[in-house]
Design an enzyme around this catalytic site. Sequence first.
Site, short mmCIF file in Angstrom:
data_model
loop_
_atom_site.label_atom_id
_atom_site.label_comp_id
_atom_site.label_asym_id
_atom_site.label_seq_id
_atom_site.Cartn_x
_atom_site.Cartn_y
_atom_site.Cartn_z
N LEU A 52 -5.80 -1.68 -1.08
CA LEU A 52 -5.63 -1.69 0.38
C LEU A 52 -6.15 -3.03 0.90
O LEU A 52 -7.28 -3.14 1.36
CB LEU A 52 -6.37 -0.52 1.02
CG LEU A 52 -5.95 0.87 0.55
CD1 LEU A 52 -6.60 1.94 1.41
CD2 LEU A 52 -4.44 1.04 0.58
N PHE A 76 -2.59 -8.44 11.45
CA PHE A 76 -3.36 -9.46 12.17
C PHE A 76 -4.37 -10.17 11.27
O PHE A 76 -4.69 -11.33 11.50
CB PHE A 76 -4.06 -8.84 13.39
CG PHE A 76 -3.06 -8.50 14.46
CD1 PHE A 76 -2.64 -9.46 15.34
CD2 PHE A 76 -2.51 -7.23 14.55
CE1 PHE A 76 -1.69 -9.17 16.31
CE2 PHE A 76 -1.57 -6.93 15.50
CZ PHE A 76 -1.15 -7.90 16.39
N GLU A 93 -4.41 -6.37 2.78
CA GLU A 93 -3.22 -7.07 3.28
C GLU A 93 -3.22 -8.55 2.88
O GLU A 93 -2.18 -9.12 2.56
CB GLU A 93 -3.12 -6.94 4.81
CG GLU A 93 -2.69 -5.56 5.29
CD GLU A 93 -3.85 -4.57 5.35
OE1 GLU A 93 -5.01 -5.00 5.23
OE2 GLU A 93 -3.58 -3.36 5.48
N HIS A 100 -0.78 1.93 15.28
CA HIS A 100 0.52 2.17 14.65
C HIS A 100 1.64 2.01 15.67
O HIS A 100 2.70 2.62 15.53
CB HIS A 100 0.59 3.57 14.03
CG HIS A 100 -0.48 3.83 13.01
ND1 HIS A 100 -1.76 4.12 13.35
CD2 HIS A 100 -0.44 3.81 11.66
CE1 HIS A 100 -2.48 4.30 12.25
NE2 HIS A 100 -1.71 4.10 11.21
N GLU A 120 0.84 -1.20 0.00
CA GLU A 120 0.00 0.00 0.00
C GLU A 120 0.88 1.25 0.00
O GLU A 120 1.70 1.42 0.91
CB GLU A 120 -0.91 -0.03 1.23
CG GLU A 120 -1.83 -1.24 1.22
CD GLU A 120 -2.37 -1.59 2.61
OE1 GLU A 120 -2.02 -0.90 3.59
OE2 GLU A 120 -3.12 -2.58 2.70
#
Lengths: 352, 376
Positions: free
Chosen positions: A51, A81, A53, A121, A27
């Site tokens: 976007l 995760f 994962e 983050h 991304e």
Amino acid sequence: MANMAQAVRMALHYGEKHLGVTDVFGEDVGPPLGGVFTATQGLKTAWNTPLDERGIIGTAMGIAYAGGRPVCEIQFCDYAFNVLDMFKIAGNQRWASGGGYDMPLVVMTPNGAGIRGSLYHSHSFESWASRLPGWKVVMPSNALDAYGLMIAAIKDPNPVLVLLPKALLRARDPRLIPGEPADQDELSRMIDAPIGDRADWEPNWPELEDHTVKIGTAELVREGTFGTVISYGRPLPLCAQAADELANQHHRTFDVIDLRSIFPYDWEMISRSVLKTGRVLIVNEDTEVTNFGEHLLRRIVDEHFYDLVVRPRTLMGKHVPGIGMNQNYELNSVPQLGDIRGALWDLATEAA
Amino acid sequence: MPDANEDPPDIEDALLRRGTRTAAPSAIRSGRDVMSVEVALTVFRQMLRTRALEERSIKMSKSGEAYFWIGGPGEEAFNVCLGLQINKGRGPAHDYLHLHYRNAGIMLAMGMPMIEHTRQLAMRWTDRHSRGRNFVGHYSIPEWNVVPVTSVIEVQFAMAPGTALVQKRHGLKTPGENEGISVVVGGEAGTAEGDFESCLNWSTRPGAELPVLMLVTNNRYGISTDLDSVHTHRPIADRAIPYGVRHETIDGNDPVATWHGIDRAMRYCRRERKPFLLEATVSRLHGHSSSSGAQRNWNEIDPLNAFEQKLIDAGAIDTNAVRALKDEAKAEADEAVVETMKEAEPTREDVYAFTYAPSEVDAAYPKDYTGLPGAK
């Protein structure tokens, strides 16, 4: 004098030029941004993904199956995760196929606290990652190691997760990467994208050379006799600083081990140091329940119980769901310099 | 009605299927689709072999020769028609196969010996796919671009764009070798997972469309949950519409329609280098797996019986020839099991094998993985 983000960028360029890297993707990894931390600016094979994962790891696996050499990014490890089962599958492909398929892919992701990142983050991922057999997991604490570990990760025929301590991505290394110009401003002019319109910009890469930090090798960054400190990533420079302070002010010296490689880890260096000092402190910022440091602690107790002169200990992040936005949350939930210095003093001064 | 575990009575079966034609036909038809008798008989034989292997596999799981069975009785028409049309080989010039666990028919049609299925079912060290580590039907054949099947449903849909990306580039560099496509197969229940959407999304990035043939076999059940209670009544293939992906739903129990549906979709992916979503409605004749008993469900359409009837009605084959083919297939499956059960199981020493590839840049494991670092 490169910072860690520049070092990663240079390693990826070296990988594209010399090691067959076919794709650097994730991304915002491609133009115009070149990564939220600028670690992928100016790379020939960098491209932007949806976007998604799971799509990133799945596609990386597909590229690897078909003979490509992918390096992909999860923008922050907190977003890994929802790819845990993709990680698990990537890690088991060789084992599950009885050696039929290797899985040569590299995943890099910023890790840990230190930039006011709040809940999504600031997390640490190494303890989760250490539970993914089939993967190798590395975490540099300086730019030169970041370069060397990235190159090792690219060369390795197995899936490698490179955890980049985001608080150190702007930290400069006084040591030069082989081929890097000595003047940091010159390096910046060569490889940092200009602010604003970058449509016609192309990097002027220095003639970089190979520098491989072998996976599974720790570095002894300080030597001493009053205890062994094992750490990696963001807390590592703090451990070195605390050790320096205690050496200068109180003549208590410590072995400080930069693990660099979470798995496989350098058991020989750990074992040798524990035999020498008999006192152990393990420092990391992941949450403290079922933390990777606990595995090291268990092994140290199992194999060195009678070599220890005081109880071994750990200093870890608090078992809370996240790092709160207010600095008081962060300062009090992951180990800080003062916490490490205090723990080292207690370790060195406890009566045997 | 026979018991759930029994074959239907043979005599009745044969009487029912006695043909009346005298002249041999030149083709088998289904609507507008036509299949030559030669291809039809090849498909039929492979369907029989697949069924024989599946039925013997179920017996293995019930007899203790194997521990767990999962497979695709009812999907033979779809699987065989797909397997026979694969561009088989290694590397991006050939098709990549991202399968799930009901695809024995694909592999047999591609030329895999039955014993390579039963070895996995019996968890032998000789199992080439996984060394006795994975469930049956979890094939892995690098020589044929069959990537490891994983029990997690639908994850293969996230991987297919990766192989297709390499194939598309390969075709651009070597136009003479631009035929390879990525074939990904999953069930309709799995389309609830986000990886299905990932595949549609990643295959349709503007200017970077990918040759992915997405195949959804719709047997109407996710384990025990009926399709209608979890999905909209719209066809699964309609999920391609918002992505602008060409799509079609076919009767996966009809080999003639299936053959041509797969052929149309494959030709589109090969030539246009773009994705196609093909939904095939199929039967599930033995439930989800041995965990739900694997009992025969006689209420579902049996594509094998239906095709047998069609071939007999058309005069393409007679009951004696059918019987001979069935006997041959059963004997082949029995022999595979007998040989398999003589072979070695994995041992304690094999636990660590093939965990990590040897690596010159790994100080701890430059050659083999041997357990924890530094372990004595």
